[in-house]
Design a protein around this motif. Structure first.
Motif, PDB file in Angstrom:
ATOM      1  N   LYS A  98     -60.894  62.130  65.392  1.00 34.16           N
ATOM      2  CA  LYS A  98     -60.042  62.595  66.495  1.00 34.16           C
ATOM      3  C   LYS A  98     -58.777  63.287  65.988  1.00 34.16           C
ATOM      4  O   LYS A  98     -58.357  64.303  66.541  1.00 34.16           O
ATOM      5  CB  LYS A  98     -59.685  61.429  67.418  1.00 34.16           C
ATOM      6  N   GLY A  99     -58.138  62.718  64.959  1.00 33.10           N
ATOM      7  CA  GLY A  99     -56.905  63.306  64.448  1.00 33.10           C
ATOM      8  C   GLY A  99     -57.127  64.695  63.881  1.00 33.10           C
ATOM      9  O   GLY A  99     -56.321  65.609  64.093  1.00 33.10           O
ATOM     10  N   GLU A 100     -58.220  64.855  63.154  1.00 32.89           N
ATOM     11  CA  GLU A 100     -58.550  66.168  62.593  1.00 32.89           C
ATOM     12  C   GLU A 100     -58.788  67.190  63.702  1.00 32.89           C
ATOM     13  O   GLU A 100     -58.291  68.320  63.642  1.00 32.89           O
ATOM     14  CB  GLU A 100     -59.787  66.059  61.711  1.00 32.89           C
ATOM     15  N   TYR A 101     -59.536  66.796  64.727  1.00 32.76           N
ATOM     16  CA  TYR A 101     -59.838  67.715  65.822  1.00 32.76           C
ATOM     17  C   TYR A 101     -58.562  68.167  66.533  1.00 32.76           C
ATOM     18  O   TYR A 101     -58.399  69.352  66.854  1.00 32.76           O
ATOM     19  CB  TYR A 101     -60.787  67.052  66.826  1.00 32.76           C
ATOM     20  N   VAL A 102     -57.656  67.226  66.771  1.00 35.11           N
ATOM     21  CA  VAL A 102     -56.417  67.577  67.474  1.00 35.11           C
ATOM     22  C   VAL A 102     -55.501  68.403  66.574  1.00 35.11           C
ATOM     23  O   VAL A 102     -54.892  69.380  67.014  1.00 35.11           O
ATOM     24  CB  VAL A 102     -55.709  66.307  67.976  1.00 35.11           C
ATOM     25  N   SER A 103     -55.397  68.037  65.309  1.00 33.53           N
ATOM     26  CA  SER A 103     -54.514  68.778  64.396  1.00 33.53           C
ATOM     27  C   SER A 103     -54.953  70.230  64.239  1.00 33.53           C
ATOM     28  O   SER A 103     -54.130  71.107  63.970  1.00 33.53           O
ATOM     29  CB  SER A 103     -54.474  68.091  63.028  1.00 33.53           C
ATOM     30  N   LYS A 104     -56.235  70.490  64.432  1.00 32.61           N
ATOM     31  CA  LYS A 104     -56.763  71.851  64.337  1.00 32.61           C
ATOM     32  C   LYS A 104     -56.788  72.568  65.689  1.00 32.61           C
ATOM     33  O   LYS A 104     -57.281  73.692  65.779  1.00 32.61           O
ATOM     34  CB  LYS A 104     -58.166  71.827  63.735  1.00 32.61           C
ATOM     35  N   GLY A 105     -56.268  71.901  66.729  1.00 38.14           N
ATOM     36  CA  GLY A 105     -56.202  72.519  68.050  1.00 38.14           C
ATOM     37  C   GLY A 105     -57.547  72.692  68.719  1.00 38.14           C
ATOM     38  O   GLY A 105     -57.742  73.613  69.515  1.00 38.14           O
ATOM     39  N   LEU A 106     -58.483  71.776  68.450  1.00 36.81           N
ATOM     40  CA  LEU A 106     -59.858  71.942  68.921  1.00 36.81           C
ATOM     41  C   LEU A 106     -60.153  71.231  70.240  1.00 36.81           C
ATOM     42  O   LEU A 106     -61.230  71.424  70.807  1.00 36.81           O
ATOM     43  CB  LEU A 106     -60.830  71.442  67.843  1.00 36.81           C
ATOM     44  N   LEU A 107     -59.215  70.389  70.726  1.00 34.18           N
ATOM     45  CA  LEU A 107     -59.476  69.608  71.937  1.00 34.18           C
ATOM     46  C   LEU A 107     -58.474  69.933  73.039  1.00 34.18           C
ATOM     47  O   LEU A 107     -57.320  70.306  72.773  1.00 34.18           O
ATOM     48  CB  LEU A 107     -59.427  68.110  71.634  1.00 34.18           C
ATOM     49  N   THR A 108     -58.914  69.735  74.275  1.00 37.49           N
ATOM     50  CA  THR A 108     -58.072  69.927  75.450  1.00 37.49           C
ATOM     51  C   THR A 108     -57.453  68.594  75.867  1.00 37.49           C
ATOM     52  O   THR A 108     -58.187  67.614  76.039  1.00 37.49           O
ATOM     53  CB  THR A 108     -58.898  70.468  76.629  1.00 37.49           C
ATOM     54  N   PRO A 109     -56.133  68.505  76.065  1.00 36.04           N
ATOM     55  CA  PRO A 109     -55.540  67.250  76.570  1.00 36.04           C
ATOM     56  C   PRO A 109     -56.106  66.927  77.948  1.00 36.04           C
ATOM     57  O   PRO A 109     -56.161  67.798  78.826  1.00 36.04           O
ATOM     58  CB  PRO A 109     -54.040  67.570  76.635  1.00 36.04           C
TER      59      PRO A 109
END
Length: 445
Positions: A98-109
């Motif tokens: 999850k941290g990697e996905y968010v740090s790379k801007g890959l997920l929508t809040p």
């Protein structure tokens, strides 16, 4: 004169009717849309296929599932989510991604959708979802970047989440006059007694890489150990960490033959096929033990809390679902996730052989499934810092700890030097990635 109020009334009535029609069916707007879902080819998700069929029938939203072996999932998802517009509307990730996905801007809040009155079911009750699961799988940006905290934001909803419990053979314990262990000292004594009786004691993962690391983490948390301290200094050579490694060596020597080659599937199979007296790992073993295609021991299994060392500290792990930043059908994707994780959806997952994420579901089904009572009691002890959910974890998990712990369980080498060397390698990784920048800066002032 009478026409003006009549006209006003008519316009108002029409507006009311149109509004009522617009919101009569929250799914109607998306009828015919196809939601593409990426998730693992694992038992919980296979059980969800019937629930998906019910979702399609009820909503008119089509669903296409791309199910992959979970170790192949991350690379495929990152590739797809890195495009200007991706193929996936919903992705399911292992919690450490999850941290990697968010740090790379890959997920929508998900706050983007929870502010919409037309999308959010007022009866959804997100507070009913087990807090350990929600925080571990779906929240990013809190303490240390992955734990609960005021700076955290919600990116996913747990689905296929888990903690650890102890499963044991009631018949063997009764024959051997063994009490169910509640502490690690008692567990070690039970393992020795079973071994002396010629009975393989505790099955375990042990395969080189992330599997043997997961096995060690199961014992590290209750023994009071951590991977890092509060300033990112590695502490895998602490007395607590070494004790956990010593215990893992004891597991390998008193458990079923072949532990050093076992992944989760092999470790579970050893218990389910009657080749081990205990299983201390994910709660998923309970549903598996009730499955006649997997288990020879249905009706012979008891469940208990994860034994306590210096503290209670069970696993936090499993999967969560969220929406890629480049998803083409975000609102329909949210409706899919909401449906699958609603109270009704969670109950259906139980009926289909999956694992619930809601406290109410655990409580409502406790009479039918004895492990649910244990799970509900275990969840407050689930450790949100069971493993560091940072982008570097994959390297640490596989290349450093996964190699060191293989040496622990396959050799007689002294354990302290093995863990000292692993600690040095961890520090080098963290130094390389800039985790000590602020500490070094403060020292220079």
């Amino acid at each position: 004169m009478s026409l003006k109020p009549l006209k006003t009334l008519t316009i108002g009535a029409v507006a009311t009717l149109l509004a009522s029609a617009a919101f009569a069916n929250p799914y109607e707007k998306f009828e015919g849309t196809t939601v593409v879902v990426s998730w693992p080819a694992l038992a919980h998700f296979q059980a969800a296929e019937e629930l998906i069929e019910e979702f399609v029938e009820e909503t008119g939203i089509d669903v296409e599932v791309d199910a992959l072996q979970y170790l192949k999932l991350r690379d495929r998802q990152i590739l797809e989510m890195s495009k200007p517009e991706g193929e996936y509307d919903v992705v399911s990730w292992v919690v450490m991604w999850k941290g990697e996905y968010v740090s790379k801007g890959l997920l929508t809040p998900l706050s983007e959708f929870f502010t919409s009155g037309s999308l959010v079911d007022p009866l959804y009750d997100i507070d009913d979802i087990a807090d350990a699961y929600l925080q571990n799988g779906g929240v990013v940006g809190g303490t240390k970047g992955y734990m609960p905290g005021k700076s955290g934001a919600l990116y996913g909803i747990p689905f296929g989440a888990e903690t650890s419990i102890l499963a044991y053979r009631k018949d063997i314990f009764e024959e051997q006059g063994i009490e169910v262990p509640t502490t690690y000292d008692e567990l070690a004594a039970v393992m020795t007694k079973l071994d002396e009786a010629g009975i393989p004691a505790l099955t375990s993962r042990g395969k080189t890489g992330h599997q043997v690391t997961a096995a060690w983490l199961l014992h590290l948390a209750p023994m009071g150990g951590k991977i890092f301290d509060e300033e990112w200094n590695p502490v895998v050579n602490s007395p607590e960490a070494v004790k956990a490694a010593e215990f893992l060596r004891h597991v390998a020597r008193t458990g079923p033959t072949g532990i050093e080659t076992f992944g989760f599937g092999e470790a579970a199979a050893a218990f389910l096929q009657g080749d081990a007296a205990m299983h201390l790992d994910t709660l998923k073993i309970a549903a598996m033990s009730r499955n006649p295609s997997l288990s020879k021991i249905d009706g012979k299994v008891g469940y208990a809390l994860h034994p306590v060392g210096t503290r209670c500290g069970s696993e936090t792990g499993g999967f969560a679902m969220g929406i890629p930043a480049n998803a083409p059908n975000k609102e329909a994707a949210f409706l899919f996730i909401q449906y699958m994780t609603s109270k009704a959806g969670d109950q259906r997952m139980v009926e289909l052989g999956g694992d619930p994420i809601r406290i109410s579901t655990l409580q409502n089904n406790a009479d039918k499934f004895p492990d649910y009572t244990v799970t509900a009691e275990q969840l407050p002890c689930a450790d949100p810092d069971w493993r560091p959910l940072i982008p570097e974890w994959n390297e640490i998990n596989i290349d450093v700890l996964g190699q060191a712990l293989t040496q622990v369980i396959t050799t007689d080498d002294p354990i302290q030097p093995i863990m000292d060397e692993a600690n040095e390698k961890l520090r080098a990784i963290m130094e390389r990635e800039g985790y000590y920048t602020w500490a070094n800066y403060r020292k220079s002032q």
